[in-house]
Design a protein around this motif. Structure first.
Motif, mmCIF file in Angstrom:
data_model
loop_
_atom_site.group_PDB
_atom_site.id
_atom_site.type_symbol
_atom_site.label_atom_id
_atom_site.label_comp_id
_atom_site.label_asym_id
_atom_site.label_seq_id
_atom_site.Cartn_x
_atom_site.Cartn_y
_atom_site.Cartn_z
ATOM 1 N N PHE A 94 -58.738 -22.833 -3.340
ATOM 2 C CA PHE A 94 -58.293 -24.178 -2.942
ATOM 3 C C PHE A 94 -59.098 -24.668 -1.740
ATOM 4 O O PHE A 94 -59.580 -25.806 -1.712
ATOM 5 N N HIS A 95 -59.244 -23.818 -0.734
ATOM 6 C CA HIS A 95 -59.956 -24.226 0.471
ATOM 7 C C HIS A 95 -61.460 -24.384 0.228
ATOM 8 O O HIS A 95 -62.123 -25.145 0.938
ATOM 9 N N ALA A 96 -61.993 -23.675 -0.765
ATOM 10 C CA ALA A 96 -63.431 -23.732 -1.022
ATOM 11 C C ALA A 96 -63.852 -24.988 -1.777
ATOM 12 O O ALA A 96 -65.021 -25.376 -1.734
ATOM 13 N N VAL A 97 -62.911 -25.616 -2.456
ATOM 14 C CA VAL A 97 -63.222 -26.816 -3.242
ATOM 15 C C VAL A 97 -63.043 -28.046 -2.360
ATOM 16 O O VAL A 97 -62.008 -28.211 -1.710
ATOM 17 N N THR A 98 -64.047 -28.901 -2.328
ATOM 18 C CA THR A 98 -64.016 -30.063 -1.432
ATOM 19 C C THR A 98 -63.410 -31.305 -2.074
ATOM 20 O O THR A 98 -63.039 -32.245 -1.377
ATOM 21 N N GLY A 99 -63.321 -31.345 -3.396
ATOM 22 C CA GLY A 99 -62.796 -32.526 -4.065
ATOM 23 C C GLY A 99 -61.278 -32.583 -4.026
ATOM 24 O O GLY A 99 -60.610 -31.813 -3.339
ATOM 25 N N GLU A 100 -60.722 -33.516 -4.787
ATOM 26 C CA GLU A 100 -59.263 -33.668 -4.850
ATOM 27 C C GLU A 100 -58.657 -32.462 -5.531
ATOM 28 O O GLU A 100 -59.132 -32.005 -6.570
ATOM 29 N N LYS A 101 -57.571 -31.946 -4.970
ATOM 30 C CA LYS A 101 -56.983 -30.702 -5.459
ATOM 31 C C LYS A 101 -55.520 -30.650 -5.059
ATOM 32 O O LYS A 101 -55.094 -31.309 -4.102
ATOM 33 N N VAL A 102 -54.747 -29.850 -5.788
ATOM 34 C CA VAL A 102 -53.335 -29.643 -5.456
ATOM 35 C C VAL A 102 -53.007 -28.175 -5.644
ATOM 36 O O VAL A 102 -53.654 -27.457 -6.415
ATOM 37 N N TYR A 103 -51.979 -27.722 -4.932
ATOM 38 C CA TYR A 103 -51.561 -26.321 -4.967
ATOM 39 C C TYR A 103 -50.038 -26.288 -4.930
ATOM 40 O O TYR A 103 -49.407 -26.964 -4.109
ATOM 41 N N GLY A 104 -49.458 -25.499 -5.808
ATOM 42 C CA GLY A 104 -48.008 -25.367 -5.789
ATOM 43 C C GLY A 104 -47.558 -24.167 -6.588
ATOM 44 O O GLY A 104 -48.331 -23.565 -7.348
ATOM 45 N N THR A 105 -46.312 -23.812 -6.409
ATOM 46 C CA THR A 105 -45.733 -22.763 -7.232
ATOM 47 C C THR A 105 -45.312 -23.364 -8.569
ATOM 48 O O THR A 105 -45.184 -24.588 -8.710
ATOM 49 N N PHE A 106 -45.081 -22.506 -9.505
ATOM 50 C CA PHE A 106 -44.656 -22.931 -10.834
ATOM 51 C C PHE A 106 -43.433 -23.847 -10.750
ATOM 52 O O PHE A 106 -43.390 -24.919 -11.357
ATOM 53 N N VAL A 107 -42.434 -23.431 -9.964
ATOM 54 C CA VAL A 107 -41.192 -24.198 -9.899
ATOM 55 C C VAL A 107 -41.408 -25.537 -9.210
ATOM 56 O O VAL A 107 -40.714 -26.525 -9.513
ATOM 57 N N GLU A 108 -42.373 -25.640 -8.297
ATOM 58 C CA GLU A 108 -42.654 -26.919 -7.653
ATOM 59 C C GLU A 108 -43.240 -27.922 -8.652
ATOM 60 O O GLU A 108 -42.947 -29.120 -8.586
ATOM 61 N N TYR A 109 -44.061 -27.445 -9.577
ATOM 62 C CA TYR A 109 -44.621 -28.357 -10.583
ATOM 63 C C TYR A 109 -43.553 -28.825 -11.564
ATOM 64 O O TYR A 109 -43.524 -30.002 -11.949
ATOM 65 N N THR A 110 -42.670 -27.929 -11.967
ATOM 66 C CA THR A 110 -41.621 -28.359 -12.886
ATOM 67 C C THR A 110 -40.706 -29.373 -12.213
ATOM 68 O O THR A 110 -40.236 -30.321 -12.852
ATOM 69 N N ASP A 111 -40.459 -29.191 -10.914
ATOM 70 C CA ASP A 111 -39.631 -30.152 -10.188
ATOM 71 C C ASP A 111 -40.349 -31.497 -10.063
ATOM 72 O O ASP A 111 -39.733 -32.559 -10.169
ATOM 73 N N LEU A 112 -41.654 -31.464 -9.855
ATOM 74 C CA LEU A 112 -42.424 -32.699 -9.748
ATOM 75 C C LEU A 112 -42.364 -33.484 -11.057
ATOM 76 O O LEU A 112 -42.198 -34.711 -11.059
ATOM 77 N N VAL A 113 -42.489 -32.775 -12.176
ATOM 78 C CA VAL A 113 -42.391 -33.441 -13.474
ATOM 79 C C VAL A 113 -41.008 -34.052 -13.646
ATOM 80 O O VAL A 113 -40.860 -35.167 -14.161
ATOM 81 N N GLY A 114 -39.981 -33.332 -13.179
ATOM 82 C CA GLY A 114 -38.628 -33.866 -13.283
ATOM 83 C C GLY A 114 -38.436 -35.123 -12.454
ATOM 84 O O GLY A 114 -37.710 -36.038 -12.847
ATOM 85 N N ALA A 115 -39.106 -35.181 -11.290
ATOM 86 C CA ALA A 115 -38.964 -36.334 -10.406
ATOM 87 C C ALA A 115 -39.770 -37.533 -10.887
ATOM 88 O O ALA A 115 -39.328 -38.677 -10.772
ATOM 89 N N LEU A 116 -40.955 -37.280 -11.438
ATOM 90 C CA LEU A 116 -41.856 -38.368 -11.826
ATOM 91 C C LEU A 116 -41.733 -38.776 -13.288
ATOM 92 O O LEU A 116 -42.001 -39.922 -13.643
ATOM 93 N N GLY A 117 -41.354 -37.823 -14.122
ATOM 94 C CA GLY A 117 -41.497 -38.006 -15.558
ATOM 95 C C GLY A 117 -42.821 -37.388 -15.976
ATOM 96 O O GLY A 117 -43.770 -37.313 -15.179
ATOM 97 N N PHE A 118 -42.898 -36.948 -17.236
ATOM 98 C CA PHE A 118 -44.054 -36.164 -17.659
ATOM 99 C C PHE A 118 -45.358 -36.955 -17.571
ATOM 100 O O PHE A 118 -46.348 -36.496 -16.994
ATOM 101 N N GLN A 119 -45.397 -38.150 -18.123
ATOM 102 C CA GLN A 119 -46.658 -38.887 -18.180
ATOM 103 C C GLN A 119 -47.153 -39.265 -16.790
ATOM 104 O O GLN A 119 -48.346 -39.187 -16.501
ATOM 105 N N LYS A 120 -46.247 -39.677 -15.911
ATOM 106 C CA LYS A 120 -46.671 -40.015 -14.553
ATOM 107 C C LYS A 120 -47.199 -38.793 -13.824
ATOM 108 O O LYS A 120 -48.154 -38.881 -13.034
ATOM 109 N N ALA A 121 -46.579 -37.632 -14.081
ATOM 110 C CA ALA A 121 -47.063 -36.404 -13.451
ATOM 111 C C ALA A 121 -48.462 -36.061 -13.952
ATOM 112 O O ALA A 121 -49.336 -35.664 -13.179
ATOM 113 N N VAL A 122 -48.686 -36.224 -15.258
ATOM 114 C CA VAL A 122 -50.016 -35.977 -15.824
ATOM 115 C C VAL A 122 -51.039 -36.932 -15.220
ATOM 116 O O VAL A 122 -52.148 -36.526 -14.841
ATOM 117 N N ASP A 123 -50.680 -38.208 -15.110
ATOM 118 C CA ASP A 123 -51.608 -39.190 -14.544
ATOM 119 C C ASP A 123 -51.924 -38.874 -13.089
ATOM 120 O O ASP A 123 -53.064 -39.029 -12.640
#
Length: 348
Positions: free
Chosen positions: A99-128
């Protein structure tokens, strides 16, 4: 004033969920340069070299240029890396280093954080949203139920199709996810489709936390734990059973917010666990405490002679340690031993 985790009901905003998609404090300084492979296990050096090369590859054109678009071809799907191995072999260190070695746009999270994000945004918005990244890092990849299987396999497939590089860590090979937990064969096609997107790097080795000689969960007398909590700014104090009950009311994705600004967590009356529902929630809490480097001071239940120092044995029953979640439980035991050691040092 001593606070209790049981008094907290965090409701993180969407902005908070997005802000948390970075490596935790424990790994803020993790870099490929300070990952020290164990010479006794060559797979660690091999993984370091492959992750280093992968970091250099991210951002390079992968097809889908001007001529490809004229011919109507889609952007080449990105391949990812899957870091597999036991607990304590440095998988998270390598993931955060990438993560630190890549200079472009990037995200880092645990598995459960991503599932929660999808729940908050909706699947398509999370993908976008995630689809604009060059790199998506997923730590602690586990599929514990069919719904998460379908959600995460689809998410990975769509992000990969957009050219997003995905790197994940887990204690379970991609084609064995869900094994021993639910009817994985019913979702075999989805699991295999996801596994085809990854290059698997198996990392062998011993738990690095054992290098410090910390192998047991050392406890303190209950009066010492309570007295220290009363005199420690930012401390929390909870009875183990009350804490377990409270965790049922807070989604695991919010356990990070649950321990915001906690300087040290004090837990009295700890005892063995025999049911997955209590054990798995406690595992997630231990993971978040470990990520945020929050020491723990713990005492045994009364029948374990809470007035004496001792060792917390059999936190997870033999049946739990034979289950499909056994690697999660062993990881938690290792991390809890480290946190309790930090707590004893804090108490002097």
């Amino acid at each position: 004033m001593t606070y209790s985790l049981c008094d907290r009901r965090p409701e993180p905003t969407l902005e908070r969920l997005l802000a948390d998609l970075v490596p935790p404090p424990r790994f803020a300084e993790a870099r490929l340069e300070n990952y020290v492979p164990d010479p006794a296990h060559p797979s660690q050096e091999e993984a370091k070299q492959r992750v280093t090369a992968f970091a250099a590859e991210i951002g390079r054109p992968r097809g889908g240029g001007f001529l490809s678009r004229l011919r109507g071809k889609r952007t080449e799907a990105a391949r990812g890396i899957y870091l597999d191995g036991g607990f304590g072999v440095g998988k998270t260190h390598l993931l955060t280093s990438l993560f630190h070695a890549v200079t472009g746009e990037k995200v880092y999270g645990t598995f459960v954080e991503y599932t929660d994000l999808v729940g908050a945004l909706g699947f398509q918005k999370a993908v976008d949203l995630l689809g604009t990244s060059q790199l998506v890092c997923i730590d602690e990849f586990e599929l514990d139920d069919p719904g998460d299987t379908l959600l995460m396999t689809r998410l990975i497939r769509e992000l990969s199709d957009r050219g997003v590089a995905i790197v994940a860590t887990s204690n379970t090979l991609p084609d064995a996810l869900g094994e021993g937990r639910f009817a994985a064969q019913d979702f075999l096609r989805e699991i295999q489709a996801m596994a085809e997107r990854f290059e698997v790097l198996r990392i062998d080795g011993e738990d690095y936390r054992r290098r410090d000689g910390v192998t047991e969960i050392r406890t303190l007398p209950a009066p010492v734990v309570e007295e220290h909590a009363a005199g420690q700014p930012g401390a929390t104090l909870d009875a183990f059973d009350a804490l377990l009950a409270h965790l049922t009311k807070v989604h695991p994705s919010r356990y990070g917010a649950l321990i915001d600004d906690v300087a040290a967590a004090h837990v009295t009356g700890m005892h063995g666990l025999t049911h997955h529902h209590d054990a798995l929630r406690f595992v997630v809490l231990v993971d978040r405490l470990y990520d945020r480097e929050v020491p723990m001071l713990v005492s045994l239940a009364a029948d374990g002679d809470a007035a004496q120092e001792g060792v917390l044995e059999d936190l997870f029953s033999a049946e739990l340690l034979r289950s499909g979640y056994r690697k999660k439980y062993f990881r938690a035991l290792s991390r809890l031993a480290s946190l309790a050691n930090d707590g004893r040092a804090l108490a002097g």
